[in-house]
Every structure is written in C-alpha cells, then in structure tokens.
Design a protein around this motif. Sequence first.
Motif, PDB file in Angstrom:
ATOM      1  N   LEU A 128       0.167   8.606  -1.401  1.00 49.98           N
ATOM      2  CA  LEU A 128      -0.596   8.469  -0.159  1.00 49.98           C
ATOM      3  C   LEU A 128      -0.019   9.340   0.955  1.00 49.98           C
ATOM      4  CD1 LEU A 128      -1.254   4.611  -0.096  1.00 49.98           C
ATOM      5  CD2 LEU A 128      -2.898   6.423  -0.620  1.00 49.98           C
TER       6      LEU A 128
ATOM      7  N   HIS B 288      -8.261   4.710   2.780  1.00 44.95           N
ATOM      8  CA  HIS B 288      -8.973   5.872   2.247  1.00 44.95           C
ATOM      9  C   HIS B 288     -10.317   6.069   2.961  1.00 44.95           C
ATOM     10  CE1 HIS B 288      -6.361   7.242  -0.943  1.00 44.95           C
ATOM     11  NE2 HIS B 288      -6.216   6.008  -1.391  1.00 44.95           N
TER      12      HIS B 288
ATOM     13  N   LYS C  86      -5.930  -0.763   1.038  1.00 42.80           N
ATOM     14  CA  LYS C  86      -5.849   0.626   0.575  1.00 42.80           C
ATOM     15  C   LYS C  86      -7.227   1.293   0.642  1.00 42.80           C
ATOM     16  CE  LYS C  86      -5.089   1.573  -3.797  1.00 42.80           C
ATOM     17  NZ  LYS C  86      -4.408   1.791  -5.097  1.00 42.80           N
ATOM     18  N   LYS C  87      -8.271   0.543   0.279  1.00 42.70           N
ATOM     19  CA  LYS C  87      -9.634   1.069   0.393  1.00 42.70           C
ATOM     20  C   LYS C  87      -9.960   1.392   1.852  1.00 42.70           C
ATOM     21  CE  LYS C  87     -11.546   0.446  -3.841  1.00 42.70           C
ATOM     22  NZ  LYS C  87     -12.392   1.394  -4.603  1.00 42.70           N
TER      23      LYS C  87
ATOM     24  N   GLY D 187      -9.852   7.753   6.302  1.00 45.32           N
ATOM     25  CA  GLY D 187      -9.590   9.182   6.139  1.00 45.32           C
ATOM     26  C   GLY D 187     -10.847   9.962   5.809  1.00 45.32           C
ATOM     27  N   GLU D 188     -11.649   9.446   4.890  1.00 42.75           N
ATOM     28  CA  GLU D 188     -12.870  10.136   4.488  1.00 42.75           C
ATOM     29  C   GLU D 188     -13.874  10.203   5.632  1.00 42.75           C
ATOM     30  OE1 GLU D 188     -14.136   7.989   1.083  1.00 42.75           O
ATOM     31  OE2 GLU D 188     -12.385   8.577  -0.122  1.00 42.75           O
TER      32      GLU D 188
ATOM     33  N   LYS E 292      -1.533  12.759   1.998  1.00 40.48           N
ATOM     34  CA  LYS E 292      -2.727  12.843   2.846  1.00 40.48           C
ATOM     35  C   LYS E 292      -2.528  12.186   4.205  1.00 40.48           C
ATOM     36  CE  LYS E 292      -7.688  11.705   2.761  1.00 40.48           C
ATOM     37  NZ  LYS E 292      -8.790  11.118   1.957  1.00 40.48           N
ATOM     38  N   PHE E 293      -1.687  11.154   4.262  1.00 45.62           N
ATOM     39  CA  PHE E 293      -1.576  10.338   5.473  1.00 45.62           C
ATOM     40  C   PHE E 293      -0.156  10.323   6.037  1.00 45.62           C
ATOM     41  CE2 PHE E 293      -4.909   8.299   2.855  1.00 45.62           C
ATOM     42  CZ  PHE E 293      -5.983   8.398   3.730  1.00 45.62           C
TER      43      PHE E 293
ATOM     44  N   THR F 168       0.829  -1.207   0.000  1.00 45.47           N
ATOM     45  CA  THR F 168       0.000   0.000   0.000  1.00 45.47           C
ATOM     46  C   THR F 168       0.859   1.250   0.000  1.00 45.47           C
ATOM     47  OG1 THR F 168      -1.866  -1.093   1.104  1.00 45.47           O
ATOM     48  CG2 THR F 168      -1.725   1.308   1.306  1.00 45.47           C
TER      49      THR F 168
END
Length: 340
Positions: free
Chosen positions: A33, A321, A317-318, A324-325, A36-37, A27
């Motif tokens: 990535l 994300h 990975k999903k 985060g969302e 954002k992370f 990942t």
Amino acid sequence: MSESSKIKVGISVGDPNGIGFEIILKTFQEKNLFKKFIPIAFAHPQNFFEESEKYKLDTNILEVKNIGDIQENFLNVIDIWDNPFPINYGKDELTAGNFAFSSLEAATTALIKNKIDVLVTAPINKKNIQSKRFQFKGHTDYLDKEINGESLMFMISDQIKLALVTDHIPLAKVNEFATKNTIIKKIKILEHSLKSDFNISEPKIAILGINPHAGDYGVIGEEEETFLRPLVKAQFDKGIRIDGPFPADGFFGSQSYQKFDAILAIYHDQGLIPFKTLSFGEGVNFTAGLDRVRTSPDHGTAYDIAGQGKANHNSFKKALHAAGEIFLNRKKFNDAVNQN
C-alpha cells in the motif's frame, strides 16, 4: 509511483474504544500500500504503538510533529492529544467521543488546507461525539458544513452503487425532507459523481419509490403519481438517463439493480438494508458532492469485538483504495474540463 505523486491519505481514528486503531494497523501491515499511499493518522502515537504490540502486528509506525515531517513507507501519526488515550474497549464514553472529534477536526482541517489529498474516517459513536462543537448526526452532515459543496451519502461496492435522498433522519420525517427540489438536487449530484468520480460517461440511474410497491398507481400512496414519476420524466427529458420509480422489494429481488450504474433510494433503510446484505464488510461510504474526497468503511465501532483482535479490516482497505481511485478520476475529469 514517486513520492510526489503518492496520495496523501489523512485518517481520523474514530472512537478509540472501538476497532478503529485495529483496522488501521491491520490495513497498513500490507506494505504494498505504501507504493501508492502516504498515510497520516491524527491521534496519539503511543496508542498506535501499544495497539500494534497488543495485536502482534508489524506495521511501520512513525511519530511526527507535523505534516511537513511525514515520510513514505510509514503509517505517520501526528500527535493531537497531550497524552495517550486510556482505551476502555467496548465502552461508550464521552472522553472517547472527544478524542474522536479531535481526530476528525484535525484531519478535516488538513484536508481543507490541501495538506492531505483525501480523508478516510474510522467509525465514530454518533452519541458520545455530540458536544457544543459537534451537533451532527454523523460524518456526512459535519463534512457538509465544513467543506464546499452539497453532500450526498453514496454507498459503493463491487456489486452495487447506491445513494440516498435522505440519510440519518427519522422515518416519520422522510416525506418532509424528500421534497421535489431535494430529489432533483440529489439526482444531479449523483449523475455528476458517476461521471467525475467513477469515469462513467453516460451513467444509468434507477430511483426507488417512496411507498410500498411504488404506490401501486395511487392505491397505496399518491407521491409517485403526483410528483415523483413526473419528476423522473422531466429529468430524463433533460438528458439524465434515469428510470423509475421502482418498487424496492421487487427491484432488488429480481436483481434489476445490476442493470444500472447507480440506484437512488429515498430513505436510509430502503437503500442500506439491500446494500449491506449484498456488500457488508466489502462496502464503502463515500461522501459525494463535496470538493474534497472522503470515504469510510461500511460498519460501526463494533464495541462487541473491540480489543479482541477479531476486526476485519477489508472495508477500511476498500475505503482507502476507493478514496485513491476517486481522487485520481476526479483529477483527470477536472483536467479534461479545464482543457476544453
């Protein structure tokens, strides 16, 4: 996104004899990535270095002593064991369960103390992780005890969102646990999550029946007529946009699930079989109802392919994300509530 606004993601590595290390490393090969992370894994750094070399990956790994030392643009690894774990791919071992729990415990503690923003958990073996300190049927039950709130197992993907009234219990005990009060609680948690975590202002929810064909009006079973259908009507009359109970087979066969924002299934296989048929490898397990965010991939330890470099990291990975969302949606929702 500035470093201060990047989402700190705590990662528990799961069973080290499974595919946890591999999917985490794969990942974070994707350097975008890091915009954002800031990922923080709780394990032994040497295991990550060795696994990265084994799979010929170029993931940026950084050994840190504590969270205060983390850096952006790296997969930060905090040492929670004195020595690297001696990986035995595909083997069910108590020592692997102990390691998995140590990682989960450290990550959960960091989450509770606000040292990380969200938690993403790699798969555990529900048998070998059992001990005096972990007597739970999985992550959800453990987190329900450790974190404020009341948990709801909520499976999400691009195709479908599906929650469970009961999760990891024997089929013979479903009616014992799927009580009127429990179903009402789960409906309310689900509706609130759709609003606060997914930014759906007026969510539409479908609930499935308990019996085959939703009881066929009492011919096959009475639960739908005696309490489930009246319960649904009562919640609808209170302003929750819920419909059902629907027969599960026809509901999914006719693709009626596409008409709703989420589905509430009564028991595990009733919901998880169609969910994984539609979304396996792309789905996410989200623990809704708690005051912290936790997600995980929709698969297990995959002992059968551990150590072979074949693991697909898409679901992990999903999950990253999604965490985060959900974190950002919930923050926005809570800020709006506080302003009002």
